[in-house]
Design an enzyme around this catalytic site. Structure first.
Site, mmCIF file in Angstrom:
data_model
loop_
_atom_site.group_PDB
_atom_site.id
_atom_site.type_symbol
_atom_site.label_atom_id
_atom_site.label_comp_id
_atom_site.label_asym_id
_atom_site.label_seq_id
_atom_site.Cartn_x
_atom_site.Cartn_y
_atom_site.Cartn_z
ATOM 1 N N HIS A 1 -8.149 2.219 -6.609
ATOM 2 C CA HIS A 1 -8.414 1.686 -5.273
ATOM 3 C C HIS A 1 -7.825 2.610 -4.203
ATOM 4 O O HIS A 1 -8.508 3.027 -3.261
ATOM 5 C CB HIS A 1 -7.780 0.298 -5.118
ATOM 6 C CG HIS A 1 -8.390 -0.772 -5.949
ATOM 7 N ND1 HIS A 1 -8.276 -0.801 -7.309
ATOM 8 C CD2 HIS A 1 -9.105 -1.874 -5.600
ATOM 9 C CE1 HIS A 1 -8.898 -1.878 -7.782
ATOM 10 N NE2 HIS A 1 -9.421 -2.543 -6.759
ATOM 11 N N ASP B 1 2.069 3.168 -9.499
ATOM 12 C CA ASP B 1 0.615 3.327 -9.560
ATOM 13 C C ASP B 1 0.045 3.650 -8.185
ATOM 14 O O ASP B 1 -0.846 4.492 -8.044
ATOM 15 C CB ASP B 1 -0.039 2.048 -10.086
ATOM 16 C CG ASP B 1 0.521 1.610 -11.424
ATOM 17 O OD1 ASP B 1 0.959 2.489 -12.187
ATOM 18 O OD2 ASP B 1 0.519 0.397 -11.692
ATOM 19 N N HIS C 1 -0.748 -3.970 -9.383
ATOM 20 C CA HIS C 1 -0.314 -2.602 -9.679
ATOM 21 C C HIS C 1 1.183 -2.509 -9.465
ATOM 22 O O HIS C 1 1.760 -3.218 -8.631
ATOM 23 C CB HIS C 1 -1.016 -1.585 -8.769
ATOM 24 C CG HIS C 1 -2.337 -1.118 -9.284
ATOM 25 N ND1 HIS C 1 -2.469 -0.360 -10.420
ATOM 26 C CD2 HIS C 1 -3.596 -1.311 -8.803
ATOM 27 C CE1 HIS C 1 -3.753 -0.091 -10.626
ATOM 28 N NE2 HIS C 1 -4.458 -0.668 -9.666
#
EC number: 2.7.8.-
Length: 296
Positions: A211, A255, A251
């Site tokens: 993302h 990350d 996450h």
């Protein structure tokens, strides 16, 4: 150009470190200048100056002193004032070296400690007590993923600029390899949603955040095309997305941090790939032209 030409040879400057703002070691400027002080001759390289030194043949003064032996207090003050960012990182190295050797490692039976989870624990409690709000935010996040995917695809399909698309392909391929190689455990407090991406609340790789990396690639392309307002909107949405991912425990902090770096890295690699491809194409065309000239 005037007929009167003078040749100026600058003397060898002996200053130990180029970071102190003064002349670097062993740089001799050997150029020809006209009456308007415009250079019309070559500049000798540093390696040529080294070869031309006429000392005792064993290096002499060139190797008799280490660089740090010529540092002065003025140099140290200059570095601290004008190169404070590396100094800040140096302090960070010393600080975290102490931290690393004094903290105990997290036991295997415990969940990983994550500072981002600690910072967003209030948001996590709100989302845990309000599933509808969690679903709405997940849907908005999925829309953002669709926006960045559409933009990256259109840069190639519509505008004919493949760099962002190549960067995304590099990034997601590397993410798949790393995510499969080290499959981190899903946080126990994870708040899933049926409208989150990947849609259907299926299993997903944690390291690293696609993302965030995808949004970074899109934002960098927007800035490159001087679409600064659109890039600012994407950057703000990316920050909000990161906070939401931490709040839902989707996450870990690492990350997201690596996702930012991955977006920058793979955008740079895609740019280098484009330059390499163009250079190869130019060389191929030149070789074809020379072959045609030989035939004719």
């Amino acid at each position: 150009m005037s007929d009167a030409v003078t040749k100026t040879v600058a003397p060898l400057r002996r200053k130990a470190n180029p970071i102190n703002g003064k002349h670097t070691n062993g740089v001799t400027i050997d150029g020809i200048f006209d009456d308007h002080n415009r250079q019309i001759g070559p500049i000798n390289s540093q390696m040529e100056d080294i070869a031309q030194k006429t000392d005792d043949g064993g290096g002499g003064e060139w190797t008799s002193k280490a660089s740090f032996m010529t540092w002065t207090m003025h140099d140290i003050i200059y570095v601290a004032r004008h190169h404070w960012i590396p100094c800040l990182f140096a302090a960070g190295v010393m600080f975290f070296t102490v931290v690393e050797y004094t903290f105990q490692m997290t036991p295997a039976s415990s969940q990983p400690f994550d500072l981002g989870f600690v910072a967003t624990r209030y948001l996590h409690s709100i989302l845990a007590s309000s599933p509808n709000l969690n679903t709405v935010l997940a849907a908005l996040n999925t829309i953002l993923v669709g926006m960045q995917t559409t933009y990256i695809g259109c840069t190639w399909a519509v505008e004919g600029r493949p760099r962002a698309t190549i960067a995304a392909l590099f990034m997601f391929t590397c993410r798949g390899i790393l995510g499969y190689s080290t499959q981190l455990p899903r946080p126990q407090e994870f708040l899933g949603s049926g409208v989150d991406y990947p849609v259907g609340n299926v299993s997903f790789f944690l390291f690293y955040s696609g993302h965030v990396a995808g949004s970074m690639i899109a934002s960098l392309d927007m800035k490159r095309m001087q679409r600064f307002r659109l890039a600012m909107v994407f950057d703000i949405l990316n920050v909000l997305q990161s906070i939401r991912l931490l709040g839902t425990r989707g996450h870990y902090t690492i990350d997201i941090a690596v996702g930012v770096g991955a977006g920058i890295l793979f955008d740079s690699l895609a740019g280098k790939y484009e330059e390499m491809s163009k250079r190869h194409l130019r060389n191929t065309r030149c070789s074809l032209i020379s072959k045609d000239s030989l035939v004719t």
